[in-house]
Design a protein around this motif. Structure first.
Motif, PDB file in Angstrom:
ATOM      1  N   MET A   9      -4.796   7.968  11.726  1.00  0.00           N
ATOM      2  CA  MET A   9      -4.834   7.133  12.925  1.00  0.00           C
ATOM      3  C   MET A   9      -6.280   6.836  13.318  1.00  0.00           C
ATOM      4  SD  MET A   9      -1.608   6.698  13.893  1.00  0.00           S
ATOM      5  CE  MET A   9      -1.534   6.418  15.646  1.00  0.00           C
ATOM      6  N   LYS A  10      -6.532   5.592  13.697  1.00  0.00           N
ATOM      7  CA  LYS A  10      -7.878   5.216  14.123  1.00  0.00           C
ATOM      8  C   LYS A  10      -8.107   5.595  15.586  1.00  0.00           C
ATOM      9  CE  LYS A  10      -8.710   1.330  10.967  1.00  0.00           C
ATOM     10  NZ  LYS A  10      -9.184  -0.066  10.877  1.00  0.00           N
ATOM     11  N   GLU A  11      -9.363   5.789  15.934  1.00  0.00           N
ATOM     12  CA  GLU A  11      -9.734   6.030  17.317  1.00  0.00           C
ATOM     13  C   GLU A  11      -9.641   4.716  18.083  1.00  0.00           C
ATOM     14  OE1 GLU A  11     -13.655   7.282  19.998  1.00  0.00           O
ATOM     15  OE2 GLU A  11     -13.795   7.144  17.811  1.00  0.00           O
ATOM     16  N   LYS A  12      -8.864   4.705  19.152  1.00  0.00           N
ATOM     17  CA  LYS A  12      -8.687   3.484  19.938  1.00  0.00           C
ATOM     18  C   LYS A  12      -9.731   3.410  21.049  1.00  0.00           C
ATOM     19  CE  LYS A  12      -3.705   2.984  19.154  1.00  0.00           C
ATOM     20  NZ  LYS A  12      -3.449   4.268  18.448  1.00  0.00           N
ATOM     21  N   ILE A  13     -10.389   2.265  21.139  1.00  0.00           N
ATOM     22  CA  ILE A  13     -11.397   2.013  22.165  1.00  0.00           C
ATOM     23  C   ILE A  13     -10.970   0.791  22.961  1.00  0.00           C
ATOM     24  CG2 ILE A  13     -13.812   1.425  22.606  1.00  0.00           C
ATOM     25  CD1 ILE A  13     -14.502   2.783  19.947  1.00  0.00           C
ATOM     26  N   LEU A  14     -10.894   0.933  24.256  1.00  0.00           N
ATOM     27  CA  LEU A  14     -10.513  -0.173  25.128  1.00  0.00           C
ATOM     28  C   LEU A  14     -11.768  -0.803  25.719  1.00  0.00           C
ATOM     29  CD1 LEU A  14      -7.894  -1.496  26.177  1.00  0.00           C
ATOM     30  CD2 LEU A  14      -8.028   0.013  28.156  1.00  0.00           C
ATOM     31  N   ILE A  15     -11.883  -2.117  25.567  1.00  0.00           N
ATOM     32  CA  ILE A  15     -13.060  -2.841  26.036  1.00  0.00           C
ATOM     33  C   ILE A  15     -12.617  -3.911  27.033  1.00  0.00           C
ATOM     34  CG2 ILE A  15     -15.042  -4.251  25.373  1.00  0.00           C
ATOM     35  CD1 ILE A  15     -14.780  -3.014  22.545  1.00  0.00           C
ATOM     36  N   GLU A  16     -13.114  -3.820  28.247  1.00  0.00           N
ATOM     37  CA  GLU A  16     -12.763  -4.777  29.288  1.00  0.00           C
ATOM     38  C   GLU A  16     -13.867  -5.822  29.428  1.00  0.00           C
ATOM     39  OE1 GLU A  16     -10.244  -1.664  32.107  1.00  0.00           O
ATOM     40  OE2 GLU A  16     -12.310  -2.177  32.634  1.00  0.00           O
ATOM     41  N   CYS A  17     -13.489  -7.080  29.265  1.00  0.00           N
ATOM     42  CA  CYS A  17     -14.436  -8.196  29.382  1.00  0.00           C
ATOM     43  C   CYS A  17     -13.871  -9.224  30.361  1.00  0.00           C
ATOM     44  CB  CYS A  17     -14.685  -8.833  28.021  1.00  0.00           C
ATOM     45  SG  CYS A  17     -15.563  -7.786  26.850  1.00  0.00           S
ATOM     46  N   PRO A  18     -13.966  -8.948  31.655  1.00  0.00           N
ATOM     47  CA  PRO A  18     -13.303  -9.775  32.671  1.00  0.00           C
ATOM     48  C   PRO A  18     -14.051 -11.057  33.012  1.00  0.00           C
ATOM     49  CG  PRO A  18     -14.467  -7.985  33.731  1.00  0.00           C
ATOM     50  CD  PRO A  18     -14.654  -7.778  32.248  1.00  0.00           C
ATOM     51  N   THR A  19     -14.192 -11.922  32.049  1.00  0.00           N
ATOM     52  CA  THR A  19     -14.915 -13.177  32.282  1.00  0.00           C
ATOM     53  C   THR A  19     -13.958 -14.363  32.409  1.00  0.00           C
ATOM     54  OG1 THR A  19     -16.587 -14.698  31.398  1.00  0.00           O
ATOM     55  CG2 THR A  19     -15.218 -13.546  29.799  1.00  0.00           C
ATOM     56  N   ASN A  20     -14.324 -15.302  33.264  1.00  0.00           N
ATOM     57  CA  ASN A  20     -13.601 -16.572  33.350  1.00  0.00           C
ATOM     58  C   ASN A  20     -14.550 -17.759  33.221  1.00  0.00           C
ATOM     59  OD1 ASN A  20     -14.880 -16.335  35.826  1.00  0.00           O
ATOM     60  ND2 ASN A  20     -13.009 -16.344  37.067  1.00  0.00           N
ATOM     61  N   LEU A  21     -15.746 -17.502  32.693  1.00  0.00           N
ATOM     62  CA  LEU A  21     -16.786 -18.533  32.591  1.00  0.00           C
ATOM     63  C   LEU A  21     -16.416 -19.669  31.647  1.00  0.00           C
ATOM     64  CD1 LEU A  21     -19.946 -16.231  32.414  1.00  0.00           C
ATOM     65  CD2 LEU A  21     -19.220 -17.632  34.353  1.00  0.00           C
ATOM     66  N   GLY A  22     -15.479 -19.428  30.744  1.00  0.00           N
ATOM     67  CA  GLY A  22     -15.126 -20.446  29.759  1.00  0.00           C
ATOM     68  C   GLY A  22     -14.099 -21.449  30.231  1.00  0.00           C
ATOM     69  N   LEU A  23     -13.614 -21.279  31.464  1.00  0.00           N
ATOM     70  CA  LEU A  23     -12.575 -22.168  31.983  1.00  0.00           C
ATOM     71  C   LEU A  23     -13.090 -23.023  33.130  1.00  0.00           C
ATOM     72  CD1 LEU A  23      -9.515 -19.740  32.095  1.00  0.00           C
ATOM     73  CD2 LEU A  23      -9.934 -21.559  30.433  1.00  0.00           C
ATOM     74  N   ALA A  24     -12.532 -24.210  33.242  1.00  0.00           N
ATOM     75  CA  ALA A  24     -12.829 -25.086  34.375  1.00  0.00           C
ATOM     76  C   ALA A  24     -11.840 -24.810  35.498  1.00  0.00           C
ATOM     77  CB  ALA A  24     -12.738 -26.547  33.951  1.00  0.00           C
ATOM     78  N   GLN A  25     -12.160 -25.281  36.681  1.00  0.00           N
ATOM     79  CA  GLN A  25     -11.215 -25.186  37.793  1.00  0.00           C
ATOM     80  C   GLN A  25      -9.943 -25.950  37.436  1.00  0.00           C
ATOM     81  OE1 GLN A  25     -13.405 -26.827  41.085  1.00  0.00           O
ATOM     82  NE2 GLN A  25     -14.503 -24.919  41.508  1.00  0.00           N
ATOM     83  N   SER A  26      -8.843 -25.502  38.003  1.00  0.00           N
ATOM     84  CA  SER A  26      -7.562 -26.131  37.699  1.00  0.00           C
ATOM     85  C   SER A  26      -6.896 -26.640  38.972  1.00  0.00           C
ATOM     86  CB  SER A  26      -6.639 -25.112  37.017  1.00  0.00           C
ATOM     87  OG  SER A  26      -6.315 -24.078  37.929  1.00  0.00           O
ATOM     88  N   GLU A  27      -5.756 -27.275  38.800  1.00  0.00           N
ATOM     89  CA  GLU A  27      -5.015 -27.786  39.943  1.00  0.00           C
ATOM     90  C   GLU A  27      -4.492 -26.652  40.821  1.00  0.00           C
ATOM     91  OE1 GLU A  27      -1.951 -30.287  38.499  1.00  0.00           O
ATOM     92  OE2 GLU A  27      -3.297 -31.817  37.689  1.00  0.00           O
ATOM     93  N   ASP A  51     -11.146 -15.035  29.445  1.00  0.00           N
ATOM     94  CA  ASP A  51     -10.801 -16.228  28.687  1.00  0.00           C
ATOM     95  C   ASP A  51     -11.245 -16.073  27.235  1.00  0.00           C
ATOM     96  OD1 ASP A  51     -13.484 -17.629  28.178  1.00  0.00           O
ATOM     97  OD2 ASP A  51     -13.571 -17.417  30.351  1.00  0.00           O
ATOM     98  N   CYS A  52     -10.913 -17.089  26.427  1.00  0.00           N
ATOM     99  CA  CYS A  52     -11.128 -17.004  24.984  1.00  0.00           C
ATOM    100  C   CYS A  52     -12.591 -16.989  24.561  1.00  0.00           C
ATOM    101  CB  CYS A  52     -10.431 -18.172  24.296  1.00  0.00           C
ATOM    102  SG  CYS A  52      -8.639 -18.166  24.468  1.00  0.00           S
ATOM    103  N   SER A  53     -13.511 -17.286  25.473  1.00  0.00           N
ATOM    104  CA  SER A  53     -14.923 -17.271  25.084  1.00  0.00           C
ATOM    105  C   SER A  53     -15.411 -15.871  24.733  1.00  0.00           C
ATOM    106  CB  SER A  53     -15.800 -17.865  26.199  1.00  0.00           C
ATOM    107  OG  SER A  53     -15.773 -17.064  27.369  1.00  0.00           O
ATOM    108  N   VAL A  54     -14.612 -14.835  25.017  1.00  0.00           N
ATOM    109  CA  VAL A  54     -14.997 -13.480  24.602  1.00  0.00           C
ATOM    110  C   VAL A  54     -15.084 -13.372  23.084  1.00  0.00           C
ATOM    111  CG1 VAL A  54     -14.077 -12.345  26.654  1.00  0.00           C
ATOM    112  CG2 VAL A  54     -12.601 -12.641  24.649  1.00  0.00           C
ATOM    113  N   LEU A  55     -14.457 -14.297  22.376  1.00  0.00           N
ATOM    114  CA  LEU A  55     -14.540 -14.282  20.911  1.00  0.00           C
ATOM    115  C   LEU A  55     -15.975 -14.418  20.438  1.00  0.00           C
ATOM    116  CD1 LEU A  55     -13.060 -14.348  18.140  1.00  0.00           C
ATOM    117  CD2 LEU A  55     -13.036 -16.843  18.344  1.00  0.00           C
ATOM    118  N   ILE A  56     -16.821 -15.099  21.199  1.00  0.00           N
ATOM    119  CA  ILE A  56     -18.206 -15.318  20.776  1.00  0.00           C
ATOM    120  C   ILE A  56     -18.948 -13.985  20.665  1.00  0.00           C
ATOM    121  CG2 ILE A  56     -20.385 -16.475  21.302  1.00  0.00           C
ATOM    122  CD1 ILE A  56     -18.720 -18.551  22.910  1.00  0.00           C
ATOM    123  N   GLY A  57     -18.851 -13.149  21.700  1.00  0.00           N
ATOM    124  CA  GLY A  57     -19.509 -11.855  21.659  1.00  0.00           C
ATOM    125  C   GLY A  57     -18.958 -10.965  20.570  1.00  0.00           C
ATOM    126  N   THR A  58     -17.636 -10.987  20.396  1.00  0.00           N
ATOM    127  CA  THR A  58     -17.015 -10.192  19.333  1.00  0.00           C
ATOM    128  C   THR A  58     -17.490 -10.647  17.966  1.00  0.00           C
ATOM    129  OG1 THR A  58     -15.040  -9.790  20.667  1.00  0.00           O
ATOM    130  CG2 THR A  58     -14.820  -9.545  18.292  1.00  0.00           C
TER     131      THR A  58
END
Length: 297
Positions: A1-19, A98-105
């Motif tokens: 079993m692998k060691e599980k690491i939880l990483i929290e990246c609470p960003t919303n910078l990649g999204l525009a305002q919505s309705e 949001d999905c922009s966390v993929l950039i850092g990963t």
């Protein structure tokens, strides 16, 4: 079993305002999942967090991407933290945001070797600013990590491309618009929109990806999961809901062989917006379904 690491990246910078909101609520995702028992069910050896800059709608004149400078800074901080923590003996679970966390990963993976991405999303996220109505990085993140777009975002620290196009499987898009799909169809990304995924067979597509990882002798891969890949009836708490989508049976059938493979370094979960699920009804079911797979890692 692998060691599980939880990483929290609470960003919303990649999204525009919505309705429905002046500020997207996806930055609440890590704390929301914790509230409903996700963290306890996963039982990680450690939980890490990269705090995000305050939300803004700033359009960068150079890249024509909203909040570009802040996203670059955040991605670099995320990369530096992940680089120290992830290895072939760990399994990270990254909660956006949001999905922009993929950039850092992708930056962290690029510094470690040659990696692939199985990109599960109800959209392609393979646009450039000229093709985007919102100019939000969350709709461009896959193209950015593949080197398609302005170099300020695509070539951070001279590492472009972070992931080679041919090492990406983009799976699950159901926005069937010729202009929207054209960029990814012209790329070298292995592209399986929902209709093609089903006609080919989910097991076959997963096996093709895993075979590619071995043939290309990649150091590993990650799975990016945007929850809007799920059927709108079981997961409506997203900013761009659409008809159809994966059932939970299809979803788990795809994830099980991917996450349990020894070359899988981790999983990203993005876009679930707590503001759109005030009672937690859909979140609780999602947690039950996803953790049943993660526990097998």
């Amino acid at each position: 079993m692998k060691e599980k690491i939880l990483i929290e990246c609470p960003t919303n910078l990649g999204l525009a305002q919505s309705e429905y909101a002046l500020e997207p609520g996806v930055n609440k995702l890590p704390d929301w999942l914790n509230q409903w028992g996700f963290h306890k069910a996963v039982n990680p050896s450690k939980t890490l967090r990269v705090e995000a800059p305050k939300y803004a709608m700033e359009l960068d004149v150079v890249t024509q991407v909203r909040n570009a400078d802040a996203i670059i800074k955040y991605a670099t901080e995320q990369m530096e933290m992940m680089e120290q923590e992830i290895s072939e003996n760990t399994f990270f679970i990254l909660l956006g945001g949001d999905c922009s966390v993929l950039i850092g990963t992708a930056l962290a993976l690029r510094r470690k070797g040659r990696f692939g991405v199985f990109y599960l999303d109800g959209h392609t996220d393979y646009m450039i600013p000229a093709e985007s109505n919102t100019h939000g990085a969350a709709g461009m993140d896959l193209s950015i990590v593949c080197g398609h777009g302005h170099q300020n975002l695509t070539n951070i620290m001279d590492l472009a491309p972070y992931i080679k196009q041919q090492h990406v499987y983009a799976v699950g898009n159901r926005e069937y618009d010729e202009d929207y799909e054209r960029p990814i169809k012209k790329s070298q990304v292995n592209y399986y929109p929902l209709d093609r995924l089903r006609s080919t067979g989910t097991d076959s597509v997963v096996m093709q990806f895993l075979t590619m990882v071995e043939v290309e002798n990649l150091d590993g891969y990650i799975v990016h999961l945007d929850v809007d890949v799920l059927n709108d009836e079981v997961m409506p708490a997203v900013d761009c809901p659409q008809a159809d989508g994966l059932s939970y049976a299809e979803f788990k059938g795809i994830l099980q062989p991917l996450l349990t493979n020894k070359k899988c370094y981790g999983l990203e979960i993005t876009i679930l917006d707590p503001d759109l699920d005030p009672t937690g009804e859909y979140t609780q079911e999602f947690i039950a379904q996803i953790t049943s797979v993660i526990k097998a890692v």
